[in-house]
Design an enzyme around this catalytic site. Structure first.
Site, PDB file in Angstrom:
ATOM      1  N   ASP A   8       0.496  -1.309   0.076  1.00  0.00           N
ATOM      2  CA  ASP A   8      -0.253   0.092  -0.041  1.00  0.00           C
ATOM      3  C   ASP A   8       0.732   1.199   0.087  1.00  0.00           C
ATOM      4  OD1 ASP A   8      -2.834   1.192   0.146  1.00  0.00           O
ATOM      5  OD2 ASP A   8      -1.469   2.077   2.156  1.00  0.00           O
ATOM      6  N   GLU A  10       0.481   5.587   0.332  1.00  0.00           N
ATOM      7  CA  GLU A  10       0.461   6.945   0.644  1.00  0.00           C
ATOM      8  C   GLU A  10       0.605   8.159  -0.860  1.00  0.00           C
ATOM      9  OE1 GLU A  10      -2.527   7.378   2.502  1.00  0.00           O
ATOM     10  OE2 GLU A  10      -2.146   5.145   3.035  1.00  0.00           O
ATOM     11  N   HIS A  58      -4.003  10.584   5.559  1.00  0.00           N
ATOM     12  CA  HIS A  58      -3.291  10.415   6.168  1.00  0.00           C
ATOM     13  C   HIS A  58      -1.912  10.965   7.121  1.00  0.00           C
ATOM     14  CE1 HIS A  58      -0.673  13.412   3.882  1.00  0.00           C
ATOM     15  NE2 HIS A  58      -0.446  12.340   2.349  1.00  0.00           N
ATOM     16  N   HIS A 153      -5.083   6.694   7.331  1.00  0.00           N
ATOM     17  CA  HIS A 153      -5.004   6.079   6.637  1.00  0.00           C
ATOM     18  C   HIS A 153      -3.429   5.990   6.681  1.00  0.00           C
ATOM     19  CE1 HIS A 153      -8.459   4.299   4.342  1.00  0.00           C
ATOM     20  NE2 HIS A 153      -8.639   5.930   5.044  1.00  0.00           N
ATOM     21  N   ASP A 158      -2.019  -0.225   6.816  1.00  0.00           N
ATOM     22  CA  ASP A 158      -3.546  -0.885   5.752  1.00  0.00           C
ATOM     23  C   ASP A 158      -2.628  -2.091   5.447  1.00  0.00           C
ATOM     24  OD1 ASP A 158      -4.639   1.263   6.650  1.00  0.00           O
ATOM     25  OD2 ASP A 158      -4.613   2.672   4.167  1.00  0.00           O
TER      26      ASP A 158
END
Length: 239
Positions: A8, A10, A58, A153, A158
């Site tokens: 994942d 950001e 985030h 997040h 995640d």
């Protein structure tokens, strides 16, 4: 068996082509459906501000990222970590697009040239649950994956949640695989068994059972005008 990397990112915004950058990369390694602990987690200095909406998601401020390495300085390390693995990503097109742009800026080839494949868990979930909400949050709730410690997040968190979700999504495929020895039949093989080696007990019917059976036969006799097949077969076998 192929390594699997649940991945994942950001980012500063939604468009890599318009200059948004990766600010966090989180990777969790699975091997034989088990967490190995060989994970990767890096924050990057994007050299630009995050969009307001992205920052709300985030929470990674410019001040926090200011002293972090630029993606290009660690790009080769990222490539070597991911090399040969199957990448498992939720909404893969987004993360792959951003990572390919970062690799391009670093003068390196795109992901598909050095990973084995990319699996999109969002596409998998849509096939399994058409018309339902299939965000990572929704899947965590559906499968009972605990996300109570998730305020913002985060790529690493995640990725950890997605690893758990992925195991649940694919549980019907291979979670029940059984090790079969060389001398044991494979699943689905018809095996002949010699029953003569077993002593099978014979259980005789009791008086109440015989009476109930006879009563049921009398009802059948009445309904069939005396043509009950059971009586005919029995009489023929006795004769």
């Amino acid at each position: 068996m192929t390594r699997q990397i649940v991945l994942d990112t950001e980012t500063t915004g939604l468009s890599a082509e318009n200059g948004d950058r990766v600010i966090e990369l989180g990777c969790v390694e699975l091997y034989a459906r088990k967490l190995t602990g060989n994970d990767l987690h890096i924050y990057f200095n994007p050299e630009r501000e995050s969009h307001e909406d992205a920052l709300k998601v985030h929470g990674l401020t410019t001040d926090f990222l200011r002293d972090k390495p630029k993606f290009g300085t660690l790009a080769k390390d990222v490539v070597e970590y991911l090399r040969g693995a199957e990448l498992i990503i939720h909404n893969a097109a987004f993360d792959v697009g951003f990572l390919n742009k970062e690799l391009e800026l670093a003068g390196l080839p795109p992901l598909h040239t050095f990973v084995s494949e990319v699996t999109d868990t969002l596409a998998m979930a849509k096939q399994l649950y058409p018309g339902k909400r299939n965000s990572l949050d929704a899947l965590c709730d559906r499968y009972g994956v605990d996300r109570s410690n998730r305020t913002f997040h985060g790529a690493k968190l995640d990725a950890q949640l997605l690893a758990d979700v992925y195991i649940n999504l694919t549980r019907g495929q291979d979670a029940l695989l059984i090790d079969v020895g060389q001398d044991e039949p494979e699943i689905g093989t018809v095996v002949a068994i010699d029953l003569s080696q077993f002593t099978l007990p014979v259980l005789m019917a009791g008086e109440q059972e015989l009476a109930a059976h006879e009563a049921a036969l009398l009802q059948l006799d009445k309904a069939s005008n005396g043509r009950t097949l059971f009586r005919q077969v029995t009489e023929n076998s006795v004769a």
